[in-house]
Design a protein around this motif. Structure first.
Motif, short mmCIF file in Angstrom:
data_model
loop_
_atom_site.label_atom_id
_atom_site.label_comp_id
_atom_site.label_asym_id
_atom_site.label_seq_id
_atom_site.Cartn_x
_atom_site.Cartn_y
_atom_site.Cartn_z
N GLU A 15 -0.23 -5.71 -5.98
CA GLU A 15 0.18 -4.35 -6.34
C GLU A 15 0.22 -3.40 -5.15
O GLU A 15 0.98 -2.43 -5.15
N HIS A 16 -0.58 -3.69 -4.11
CA HIS A 16 -0.63 -2.76 -2.98
C HIS A 16 0.54 -2.93 -2.02
O HIS A 16 0.73 -2.10 -1.13
N TRP A 17 1.33 -3.98 -2.17
CA TRP A 17 2.47 -4.15 -1.28
C TRP A 17 3.48 -3.03 -1.49
O TRP A 17 3.88 -2.74 -2.62
N ARG A 18 3.91 -2.43 -0.39
CA ARG A 18 4.93 -1.38 -0.44
C ARG A 18 6.27 -1.85 0.15
O ARG A 18 7.32 -1.33 -0.19
N THR A 19 6.22 -2.82 1.06
CA THR A 19 7.44 -3.27 1.73
C THR A 19 7.36 -4.76 2.04
O THR A 19 6.33 -5.24 2.51
N ASP A 49 4.30 -5.06 4.63
CA ASP A 49 3.11 -5.72 4.11
C ASP A 49 3.26 -7.24 4.15
O ASP A 49 2.26 -7.96 4.14
N ALA A 122 8.24 -5.18 -7.14
CA ALA A 122 8.94 -3.92 -7.47
C ALA A 122 9.60 -3.97 -8.84
O ALA A 122 10.66 -3.39 -9.04
N HIS A 249 11.78 -2.41 -0.56
CA HIS A 249 10.71 -1.44 -0.78
C HIS A 249 10.24 -1.47 -2.24
O HIS A 249 11.01 -1.78 -3.15
N ALA A 250 9.00 -1.07 -2.45
CA ALA A 250 8.44 -1.02 -3.80
C ALA A 250 9.18 -0.03 -4.68
O ALA A 250 9.18 -0.14 -5.91
N SER A 251 9.87 0.93 -4.07
CA SER A 251 10.67 1.90 -4.81
C SER A 251 11.92 1.26 -5.41
O SER A 251 12.58 1.86 -6.26
#
Length: 266
Positions: A15-19, A49, A122, A249-251
């Motif tokens: 869950e902490h991965w952003r990229t 990440d 994501a 990206h997580a977005s």
């Protein structure tokens, strides 16, 4: 040839991965230090990440014992190890480096990927592959691939002296280069039916692969939902130098980062 249904593994991103960064087809070799230096700088400076390498990191790999005798391969291993100490690094074998062993990857702290693998990140599921198995139109290569991926063939090949394996690899590269230079040569792309079957069977909407050296984004024919994203190869010495990272990206944003000028395209 008809498409086939492929077995796959599923990787759940933390869950902490952003990229997550994806690269492939660098074909690292000692005579192309410019591309190596570019990769080295990227591995040391990326803020992602995770770095996922989808095949053909090396121009050739004749066995893990080669790394014990060649400083260049040792340096490549050191870069993998350094990067993996700070982020998740994953490696999938390609058609040039399918003999990379699990013990070598383990020694570098690199996650060993099967081909294909589903990455759940994501809120989406992407199917990741090197891509060569999907080029069904290249009948000659598929026959070769079927042979060299057999455990018995690999065991026999790796039992040969290192010098003999390196000589065989040189001969195969020469044949490949002659084939590439033949004006009549037409390289097959990933088969549309193969890609559609793999995506539906894995419940994914995007297939990400390398191998073809034809970077781009494509909707599968007859589908408004299924797409195929193709990674770029790297070649810093080419008349048109190439070095691109696909960054997810997580977005949900996906961008292509050109490391040669750091401009991005979306």
């Amino acid at each position: 040839m008809t498409s086939t249904v492929l077995p796959f593994q599923v990787f759940e991103a933390p869950e902490h991965w952003r990229t997550v960064d994806f690269i492939s087809d660098l074909h690292l070799q000692e005579k192309d230090l410019a591309t190596f230096k570019l990769w080295q700088h990227y591995m040391q400076t990326t803020t992602a990440d995770a770095v996922w390498i989808l095949g053909d990191l090396f121009e050739v790999w004749v066995g893990d014992d080669a790394a014990l005798h060649h400083p260049f391969l040792q340096q490549c291993g050191a870069e993998l190890r350094h990067c993996a100490a700070n982020r998740h690094v994953a490696f999938m074998r390609g058609n040039r480096d399918f003999l990379v062993g699990s013990e070598f990857l383990k020694s570098c702290g690199v996650h060993d990927l099967t081909d294909p693998t589903v990455l759940n990140f994501a809120g989406q599921r992407w199917l990741l592959s090197h891509g060569d198995e999907g080029c069904l139109g290249d009948v000659e290569y598929q026959a070769f691939r079927s042979t060299v991926r057999q455990p018995a063939w690999q065991q026999s090949f790796l039992a040969k002296p290192l010098a003999e394996r390196e000589d065989i690899a040189r001969q195969l590269r020469m044949q490949s280069q002659q084939h590439k230079n033949d004006p009549a040569t037409v390289y097959a792309d990933v088969d549309n039916a193969w890609a559609e079957t793999a995506l539906k069977q894995s419940h994914c909407t995007c297939l990400l692969h390398g191998h073809t050296h034809r970077p781009g984004d494509h909707l599968l024919e007859g589908s408004a939902q299924l797409q195929r994203r193709v990674l770029s190869d790297w070649d810093a010495q080419s008349t048109k130098p190439r070095a691109e990272v696909l960054r997810w990206h997580a977005s949900g944003l996906v961008e292509r980062v050109n490391l040669l000028d750091q401009r991005t395209s979306r």
